[in-house]
Motif scaffolding. Structure first.
Motif, mmCIF file in Angstrom:
data_model
loop_
_atom_site.group_PDB
_atom_site.id
_atom_site.type_symbol
_atom_site.label_atom_id
_atom_site.label_comp_id
_atom_site.label_asym_id
_atom_site.label_seq_id
_atom_site.Cartn_x
_atom_site.Cartn_y
_atom_site.Cartn_z
ATOM 1 N N PRO B 1045 0.911 -1.110 0.000
ATOM 2 C CA PRO B 1045 0.010 0.066 0.187
ATOM 3 C C PRO B 1045 0.909 1.192 0.097
ATOM 4 C CG PRO B 1045 0.193 -0.863 2.222
ATOM 5 C CD PRO B 1045 0.868 -1.753 1.472
ATOM 6 N N ARG B 1046 0.376 2.212 -0.417
ATOM 7 C CA ARG B 1046 1.225 3.602 -0.378
ATOM 8 C C ARG B 1046 0.209 4.777 -0.184
ATOM 9 N NH1 ARG B 1046 0.910 1.616 -5.574
ATOM 10 N NH2 ARG B 1046 -0.898 2.430 -7.014
ATOM 11 N N ASP B 1047 1.031 5.816 0.381
ATOM 12 C CA ASP B 1047 0.196 7.057 0.716
ATOM 13 C C ASP B 1047 -0.189 7.553 -0.607
ATOM 14 O OD1 ASP B 1047 0.675 6.320 3.218
ATOM 15 O OD2 ASP B 1047 2.455 7.387 3.308
ATOM 16 N N PRO B 1048 -1.170 8.605 -0.599
ATOM 17 C CA PRO B 1048 -1.583 9.080 -1.859
ATOM 18 C C PRO B 1048 -0.527 9.949 -2.551
ATOM 19 C CG PRO B 1048 -3.075 9.650 -0.036
ATOM 20 C CD PRO B 1048 -2.041 8.674 0.443
ATOM 21 N N GLU B 1049 0.372 10.556 -1.715
ATOM 22 C CA GLU B 1049 1.514 11.469 -2.427
ATOM 23 C C GLU B 1049 2.558 10.641 -2.779
ATOM 24 O OE1 GLU B 1049 0.775 11.282 0.883
ATOM 25 O OE2 GLU B 1049 2.632 11.184 2.188
ATOM 26 N N GLU B 1050 2.724 9.261 -2.441
ATOM 27 C CA GLU B 1050 3.915 8.670 -3.043
ATOM 28 C C GLU B 1050 3.788 8.225 -4.520
ATOM 29 O OE1 GLU B 1050 6.014 6.195 0.279
ATOM 30 O OE2 GLU B 1050 3.763 5.601 0.088
ATOM 31 N N GLY B 1051 5.054 8.279 -5.166
ATOM 32 C CA GLY B 1051 4.977 8.095 -6.249
ATOM 33 C C GLY B 1051 6.511 8.150 -6.905
ATOM 34 N N ASP B 1096 1.431 -1.021 -16.726
ATOM 35 C CA ASP B 1096 1.293 0.278 -16.346
ATOM 36 C C ASP B 1096 0.816 0.487 -14.822
ATOM 37 O OD1 ASP B 1096 1.339 3.073 -16.535
ATOM 38 O OD2 ASP B 1096 -0.748 3.233 -17.478
ATOM 39 N N LYS B 1097 1.382 -0.235 -13.733
ATOM 40 C CA LYS B 1097 1.333 -0.264 -12.573
ATOM 41 C C LYS B 1097 2.237 0.610 -11.719
ATOM 42 C CE LYS B 1097 -1.802 -3.244 -12.073
ATOM 43 N NZ LYS B 1097 -3.115 -3.037 -11.076
ATOM 44 N N ILE B 1098 3.208 1.276 -12.322
ATOM 45 C CA ILE B 1098 4.007 2.174 -11.673
ATOM 46 C C ILE B 1098 3.568 3.481 -11.349
ATOM 47 C CG2 ILE B 1098 6.424 3.075 -11.310
ATOM 48 C CD1 ILE B 1098 7.385 1.058 -13.290
ATOM 49 N N PRO B 1099 3.217 3.736 -9.869
ATOM 50 C CA PRO B 1099 2.652 5.076 -9.673
ATOM 51 C C PRO B 1099 3.679 6.232 -9.952
ATOM 52 C CG PRO B 1099 3.356 4.051 -7.765
ATOM 53 C CD PRO B 1099 3.712 2.989 -8.924
ATOM 54 N N ILE B 1100 3.192 7.073 -10.836
ATOM 55 C CA ILE B 1100 4.067 8.196 -11.151
ATOM 56 C C ILE B 1100 3.692 9.282 -10.421
ATOM 57 C CG2 ILE B 1100 4.660 9.706 -13.134
ATOM 58 C CD1 ILE B 1100 5.833 6.828 -13.247
ATOM 59 N N LEU B 1101 4.713 10.033 -10.068
ATOM 60 C CA LEU B 1101 4.554 11.344 -9.382
ATOM 61 C C LEU B 1101 3.996 12.517 -10.161
ATOM 62 C CD1 LEU B 1101 4.914 11.528 -6.182
ATOM 63 C CD2 LEU B 1101 7.179 12.498 -6.700
ATOM 64 N N GLY B 1102 3.214 13.136 -10.071
ATOM 65 C CA GLY B 1102 2.911 14.368 -10.632
ATOM 66 C C GLY B 1102 1.572 14.742 -10.558
ATOM 67 N N PRO B 1103 1.056 15.636 -11.267
ATOM 68 C CA PRO B 1103 -0.336 16.128 -11.368
ATOM 69 C C PRO B 1103 -1.328 14.745 -11.121
ATOM 70 C CG PRO B 1103 0.741 17.296 -12.690
ATOM 71 C CD PRO B 1103 1.726 16.347 -12.389
ATOM 72 N N PRO B 1104 -2.478 14.753 -10.577
ATOM 73 C CA PRO B 1104 -3.433 13.639 -10.657
ATOM 74 C C PRO B 1104 -3.774 13.154 -11.826
ATOM 75 C CG PRO B 1104 -3.912 15.064 -8.857
ATOM 76 C CD PRO B 1104 -2.792 15.859 -9.556
ATOM 77 N N ALA B 1105 -3.767 13.866 -12.714
ATOM 78 C CA ALA B 1105 -4.240 13.699 -13.999
ATOM 79 C C ALA B 1105 -3.008 12.914 -14.852
ATOM 80 C CB ALA B 1105 -4.480 14.868 -14.891
#
Lengths: 262, 1231
Positions: B1045-1051, B1096-1105
């Motif tokens: 699990p990850r925090d929303p701001e993580e990426g 495409d499973k890597i959470p990328i840091l950036g604007p939510p869009a």
């Protein structure tokens, strides 16, 4: 870089019953920005291992295993995608990788005729795609990859660090023209337990005579140090390396040798 | 006592409980209440059990082995009942004893028979004989051979009066003497003193032939030669009845008591059906013929009983409850090698009902029984046996009876024999080297006047003259020391007026003593310490053969049974006689002072502790040296202590203990005032505390062996004996604890202590009575954890040197093999020395021998430092030579072996076969080259030694001296190196080759790909690439983020991924820090990363869009990965994981599903040759077998078809891929 005992203790203080996860490590980094991630991780790992050694037994009683397994089953029944196992481990204050192992073993006992061998379990932990149950595979993977103190990846990192430092140390010794025998040579001569290097001509570092050098991926805290000396090195022990080695983290060899072996 | 055996035999008491009971342990909870009760009732008799058991066995065997007298044992248990003996058990004890016999036992004639015989004998001539022997049988010094009185009796018997020994037994028995000791068995008339001087040891009845030979005295055991002649004759019709030695007296008493008690019971019992056999009951007839009998395990009569007794007996031995371990072994071997027995009448042997298992019926009814019993005991004593010398082991392993009765034991013995390296040489080389002039002490400045100096020089000359004369003549018959030299010696002593001259002379005397008598060779007059080195210049190969030959010719036939009295063999005799003849008080006093000093000095010598972890091979050489040093010190100490004991107790030495109690008390009071000549008690304490017992005890035993009868009664020495007894008990061989004494060290101590306990002057009851206070024995071995005791300083050679009587075991076995031992009173020798004329006059002078003498003479005239230098150089160069050979020749051979092995592996296509076979074949090819080691070794020593000698000797050394010294150093070094090399080179090569083979086979590994050629980093590489551990850690972070699990701001920032893969490339190119496991994990992680990219499973840091990776970016990253896999990984990459259900399953969760990246990846894999088409097809095929959601299965099938329809020729990215979403194709085209 040499860490004082006080610094070590301060860091260790913050680690009491903290789960060994990425998040915990991040918080630790924020708290001690001056320490490198490697040092912090090393201390974390060391302290956490002590904690696990103390509490290990209670997680391995039949009742505990049964209750964990039931909780896991119930959890994945509700939502297989949720981090059931990881949360269970954090909740009962046990390493996620070890919890994954418990559950996996229990699972295999139930589903296979023969009790699973250790090597089978290890291989499944290393490569969860071998686990017959997809949900469990994901849960186990999540545990091992999130655990920063135990698990196959962590083991590999530790091993790699040990190897790297041995190489570094060898280069430094060569650079400083210090004659030494390495582990392979010692083994070839029939020593059963060997330090990484024995200096053929001892050197003095800050007033301490150094006869041999052992580089360890783990942190040289007092307790492990004593145990280590006892198990391995009394035959080479000649001098007061103890204090010196103490509280020099995984980066000790690099730093210490650069600073002092001149 | 018998009752205890009875209880055992009737299984009322378990053996373990009985042994615990005997050993006086606190009662254990294991004992059942029944056992405890039985044993408690027997408590007053506990002390007597072991002596009873030993005597019982001796007596039983005596009955079965007609030729042999029983191996004697101390029998204080019986002695305790001697009338008037103070300290014996109270008379009342007899009453108690009578109740010990099981009342309901119906007496049977068979059971009583032995008693009757014994009784008859006793009431017959025996008392007369005893009285006779008691009379003039004084001990006298120096009388060597003797014929035993009962030998005469035997002859008489032979001449026709078998049943009546007659008064001929009253023959003056004074011929049966041991040197300096009272004939064992003489009983003092009248009430005895506290020491009962009676014989505790059964002397040996000898066959007729034996009386002609001059056997060495043997007071505790039958000489081997007493095995009877092979002709069954009338003599043997009553072989033991009359021959029962006086030493059996105590036994007889015991038996008689038994009989009396029995008869009492009979009288009380309601059915006195059988008459008590009284005196005059006929001797059972022994009509059986005496022939060599084959032992047959099937014919053992009462297995269970024998088994039990053997168990008890073995346990007693194991617990050190018997005084002398080796005596018991000797006895057991006698049983094993018993040749034939007297067949008793069947009726004799048929036990009556009810007494089948009682002590009353004879234990050994046949040779089968004896052998069975012996083998059972030997089985339990295997650990001790396995430490005996190789020769003994061989004889044991080849003993056909042993094979027949216990193939398992035989197998173990054979294995032990094959593994044994304990070749023991019993050779003794007599030599008399004069002590060289000692410039430090013997110069003029050390004398008060010119005259004193001059006198001393003259005395020196006289001394050596006397010595030479003794050497020349002492073996001549009729030559007498006192007559030949006495007056000259006394005249010389008379000239020694000043005290200082005495001390000078004593120093000379002592040095000469050490030089002549002490040597690894043994107790006999052997070469002095340094001489072997010189002798070994003869050359290794010849020397070994010479020694073996010499051993067979020179080794004494028998050292006098398994328990000989203390003697002065060889050159030692000279020194003893010198002291006796000189009879100078001053001389003796100075000698004692000097000996004490030297003993203290040597006893306190720090012997280098052995470094256990030293590198083995060449360290052997040095370690041998340390062991030899210990042996030298120990032997010197023993020699000095022996002479100290001899001189110190000389004034008190008397043939017999004081006749009356009063006299004894007054003597005791007097003697207790005299301070001990050397404070041995303190030294013993120190030795025990510092854990150096292995050094201290053996010399102390030598010292005590010369004690007179009073000594053991003195408080001071009594405490020493009691310490020694406790030490003896504590040396349980079976216990091998950490830090405990080494096995051979223990064995040595047990042997010497056991020997001491058999010395006539040591009171016989000492051993069995002292133990009561045994709980006090706790030496606080605080001081040094690593004392000598726990270092394996004793080897078999030293053991046999210190205790030559252990060699009797071997001789006994050898005599069994040779088949006919009785005839000549010795063993059949396979070599008959043919001598040329002047035998004994001049040793044949070979040129080598002459060389050795020349070298000796050379050193004699040079300063001692020269000799030390030469020996030091030889020692070091020899050792270095071995190391050098190991590093050159052996290393070369190992390289050859490796090359050969590689060839073989290539030829046989990876199937080299069994590692062991490979090693064998390689060794057989290579070991012959080991022979070069000797030549190379010789060259090395030749080259290196002279320079070292030159560097160490003074510049001014004359050229001739220098060159001689160099030559000797070369010779000694060569000898040392070649000895080691010739013995060990083959083993060394084998070991190294074996290690190399296993190394290569291991490196070969299960994964041939791993072993593929490894590229290192390029020369220009500066090793600045990121560390593998860091990379794994970073990738792990990405993986864990993806797994949640990850925090929303993580990426992960997209650049980071690119950077990471770049770093991975660098790390893989610089391989400095990369170890295989790390690379394997990196490979696996990279595959997982690829799967996450595809899904495409890597959470990328950036604007939510934009939390998803751009398609182009993903493709770029995949390209990087493909290139890494293709170019940089050297470990196998588990690409199949890309198509594992788990990783493909990642796609299932994504909405909308995008398959193009996967298809792209698969195509690229094929194009780059990373995976074959077939392989991928197989994976896809198996994927379909898994369980998926309906729609996912369909899509998967489509993908599969798409991939299949691809033309083998790659033109991939241009083809639109129409899966489910039509827009896929456009996306694809864009890239």
């Amino acid at each position: 870089m040499i860490l004082t005992k006080a610094q070590y203790d301060e860091i260790a203080q913050c680690l009491v019953s903290v789960p060994p996860t990425r998040q915990s490590l991040r918080k630790l980094k924020q708290r001690f920005p001056s320490q490198s991630q490697a040092t912090l991780l090393s201390i974390f790992s060391q302290e956490y291992q002590k904690h696990i050694k103390r509490t290990h037994a209670k997680h391995h009683t039949l009742e505990a295993i049964e209750s964990y397994y039931q909780r896991y089953l119930n959890g994945v029944l509700k939502n297989g995608a949720a981090p059931v196992l990881l949360e269970l481990a954090n909740e009962v204050d046990y390493a996620p990788s070890l919890m994954a192992r418990i559950i996996l073993e229990r699972f295999l006992q139930e589903h296979e005729e023969t009790p699973p061998s250790k090597s089978v379990i290890n291989s499944m932990l290393r490569d969860p795609s071998q686990i017959p149950d997809g949900v469990l595979a994901n849960q186990v993977y999540q545990c091992t990859v999130n655990d920063c103190c135990y698990g196959p990846l962590v083991d590999c990192i530790k091993h790699a660090i040990g190897h790297e430092h041995e190489v570094l140390l060898r280069d430094l010794l060569l650079e400083k023209n210090l004659s030494f025998l390495d582990e392979d040579q010692l083994r070839a001569k029939g020593y059963d337990k060997t330090p990484d290097f024995i200096l053929q001509v001892p050197v003095a570092v800050e007033g301490h005579i150094i006869h041999w050098i052992e580089s360890k991926a783990s942190f040289g805290d007092e307790c492990s140090h004593h145990a280590y000396l006892h198990d391995q090195f009394w035959s080479y022990w000649n001098s007061s390396e103890l204090e010196h080695h103490h509280c020099c983290g995984s980066s000790f060899i690099t730093a210490a040798s650069q600073c002092h072996l001149t | 006592m018998a009752a205890v055996l009875e209880s055992l035999l009737r299984e009322e008491v378990s053996v373990a409980a009985a042994v615990r009971w005997i050993a006086r342990r606190t009662q254990s909870s294991e004992d059942s209440p029944g056992e405890a009760a039985v044993l408690r009732s027997l408590r007053p008799l506990r002390k007597e059990f072991v002596p009873f058991l030993l005597n019982f066995l001796r007596e039983q065997s005596c009955r079965v082995l007609p030729q042999g007298p029983p191996t004697p044992a101390k029998a204080p248990g019986a002695s305790a009942t001697l009338p008037g003996r103070p300290g014996g058990p109270p008379r009342g004890g007899r009453g108690a004893r009578s109740q010990l016999f099981p009342p309901p036992e119906p007496p049977s004639p068979a059971a009583e028979a032995p008693l009757a015989r014994r009784g008859g004998r006793r009431r017959g001539p025996a008392p007369a004989r005893e009285r006779g022997s008691r009379g003039p049988g004084g001990p006298e010094e120096g009388v060597g051979g003797e014929s035993l009185p009962w030998a005469g009796a035997r002859r008489l018997r032979g001449s026709g009066s078998p049943s009546s020994p007659s008064l001929a037994l009253c023959d003056p028995p004074n011929l049966s003497n041991l040197e300096e000791f009272p004939p064992v068995g003489s009983v003092p008339p009248g009430p005895a003193g506290r020491t009962k001087p009676s014989r505790r040891i059964n002397p040996t009845p000898v066959s007729e032939e034996r009386s002609l030979s001059k056997p060495k005295t043997c007071f505790t055991s039958p000489p081997i030669s007493c095995v009877p002649s092979s002709q069954p004759s009338a003599l043997d019709t009553s072989p033991w009845g009359l021959g029962l030695p006086p030493g059996c007296r105590s036994l007889q008493e015991e038996r008689e008591m038994l009989r009396k008690e029995r008869s009492k019971q009979l009288q009380q019992s309601p059915t006195p059906s059988c008459p008590t056999p009284e005196s005059g009951s006929p001797l059972p007839s022994r009509t059986g013929s005496l022939t060599d009998e084959a032992a047959d395990p099937a014919r053992v009569s009462s297995r269970q009983r024998l088994e039990l007794v053997a168990l008890v007996y073995s346990s007693c031995i194991a617990e050190n409850l018997v005084p002398n371990l080796f005596l018991e072994l000797f006895f057991v071997l006698q049983l094993l090698t018993a040749r034939r027995m007297v067949a008793a009448k069947d009726s004799d042997l048929e036990p009556g009902p009810g007494v089948l298992e009682s002590v009353g019926s004879p234990l050994f009814q046949s040779i089968h029984d004896c052998v069975f019993f012996a083998v059972r005991v030997l089985e339990r004593q295997f650990p001790v046996l396995s430490y005996l010398d190789k020769g003994t082991l061989k004889l044991l392993a080849e003993n056909e009876r042993l094979l027949c009765f216990s193939p398992a034991l035989q197998g173990r013995l054979r294995a032990a024999y094959e593994g044994s390296v304990a070749k023991v040489s019993l050779v003794m080389l007599p030599s008399a080297q004069a002590v060289s002039f000692q410039p430090e002490t013997d110069n003029r400045a050390n004398f008060s006047s010119d005259r004193a100096f001059h006198t001393f020089k003259k005395q020196r000359d006289v001394f050596y003259e006397v010595l030479r004369e003794w050497e020349d003549h002492h073996e001549e018959p009729g030559w007498d020391f006192e007559k030949g030299l006495g007056s000259r010696i006394r005249a010389m002593m008379g000239q020694l007026s000043a005290a200082c001259s005495h001390s000078h002379f004593v120093r000379l005397f002592q040095k000469q003593l050490l030089q002549m008598c002490q040597s690894p060779g043994g107790a006999g007059g052997t070469v002095l310490g340094e001489a072997p080195d010189v002798l070994s210049m003869l050359g290794a190969d010849k020397l070994g053969r010479l020694r073996r030959l010499q051993e067979r010719l020179v080794a004494p036939q028998s050292s006098g049974g398994p328990c000989p009295p203390p003697t002065f063999p060889g050159c030692q005799g000279f020194f003893r006689d010198f002291i006796l003849s000189a009879s100078s008080f001053q001389f003796n006093q100075h000698l004692m002072d000097s000996l004490s000093l030297k003993i203290r000095e040597l006893n306190g010598l720090t012997l280098p502790p052995h470094e256990p972890n030293d590198d083995e091979g060449e360290a052997d050489v040095d370690w041998q040296g340390e062991r030899r040093q210990f042996a030298m010190v120990l032997l010197s100490l023993r020699l000095l202590a022996k002479f100290l004991g001899f001189v110190a107790f000389l004034p008190y030495r008397g043939p017999e203990p004081p006749p009356t109690r009063e006299l004894q008390d007054s003597i005791l009071a007097l003697r207790s005032q005299v301070p001990p000549v050397l404070d041995v008690r303190t030294l013993l304490w120190q030795g025990l505390r510092a854990r150096r017992a292995v050094l201290t005890v053996p010399w102390l035993v030598e010292f005590l062996s010369f004690a007179d009868h009073i000594v053991p009664l003195l408080d001071y020495y009594r405490s020493i004996f009691s310490l020694l007894l406790h030490l003896h008990r504590s040396l349980v061989l079976a216990q091998e604890r950490e830090g405990e004494m080494c096995f051979l060290n223990k064995l040595l101590l047990l042997a010497v202590l056991g020997w001491l306990f058999q010395i006539p002057t040591v009171p016989e009851d000492l051993f069995f009575s002292e133990e009561d206070q045994s709980d006090g024995f706790q030496v606080d071995a605080v001081s040094s954890e690593y004392g000598l005791d726990s270092v394996p300083v004793v080897d078999q050679q030293l053991l046999y040197t210190c205790c030559p009587y252990i060699g009797e075991l071997r001789k006994l076995l050898a005599s069994w093999v040779s088949g006919s031992s009785g005839r000549s009173g010795g063993f059949v020798r396979k070599i008959t020395p043919t001598t040329t004329t002047g035998l004994g006059a001049q040793p044949p002078q070979t040129s080598q021998g002459l060389q050795a003498q020349l070298a000796q003479a050379f050193f004699h005239n040079q300063p001692p430092s020269l000799r030390r230098t030469v020996e030091f150089v030889a020692e070091r160069i020899g050792s270095n030579c071995v190391k050098h050979i190991k590093a050159t020749l052996v290393a070369d051979l190992v390289r050859q072996a490796e090359a050969l092995l590689q060839e073989q592996l290539v030829a046989q296509g990876q199937e080299g076969g069994e590692a062991a076979q490979l090693v064998e074949s390689l060794c057989s090819q290579l070991c012959p080259h080991g022979a070069q080691a000797l030549t190379q070794g010789r060259e090395f020593c030749q080259k290196k030694s002279p320079g070292a000698v030159r560097a160490l000797l003074p510049e001014e050394t004359p050229a001739a001296v220098l060159s001689s010294a160099e030559n000797i150093a070369v010779g000694l070094a060569t000898e040392k190196a070649c000895t080691w090399l010739s013995a060990n080179i083959t083993a060394l090569i084998r070991r190294e080759v074996k290690a190399a083979v296993s190394r290569i086979l291991r490196a070969q590994g299960p994964e041939p790909a791993v072993r593929g050629e490894r590229r290192g980093c390029s020369r220009a590489c500066e090793h600045h690439a990121p560390l593998p551990s860091h990379l794994i850690s970073e990738i792990k972070d990405v993986l864990s983020l993806a797994a949640g699990p990850r925090d929303p701001e993580e990426g992960v920032p997209p650049e980071h991924l690119e950077q990471l893969l770049g770093q991975l490339g660098q790390t893989l190119q610089c391989r400095q820090f990369l170890c295989p496991p790390a690379e394997q994990h990196l490979a696996k992680c990279s595959v997982e990363l690829a799967s996450l990219l595809v899904a495409d499973k890597i959470p990328i840091l950036g604007p939510p869009a934009q939390r998803r990776l751009e398609r182009g970016q993903a493709r770029r990253l995949l390209h990087m990965l493909l290139s890494l896999w293709k170019e940089d990984f050297q470990a196998p990459v588990p690409l199949r994981l890309l198509l594992s259900p788990r990783n493909v399953g990642l796609l299932a969760d994504t909405r909308p599903r995008e398959w193009d990246l996967l298809l792209f990846l698969l195509r690229e894999l094929v194009e780059k040759g990373l995976m074959g088409r077939m392989e991928i097809e197989a994976c896809l095929g198996s994927l379909r077998a898994a369980q998926w959601p309906e729609d996912f299965s369909e899509e998967l099938a489509t993908l599969f078809n798409l991939f299949l329809t691809e033309p083998p020729l790659p033109e991939p990215q241009l083809r639109a891929c129409e899966l489910v979403q039509p827009n896929r194709g456009t996306v694809l085209a864009q890239s």
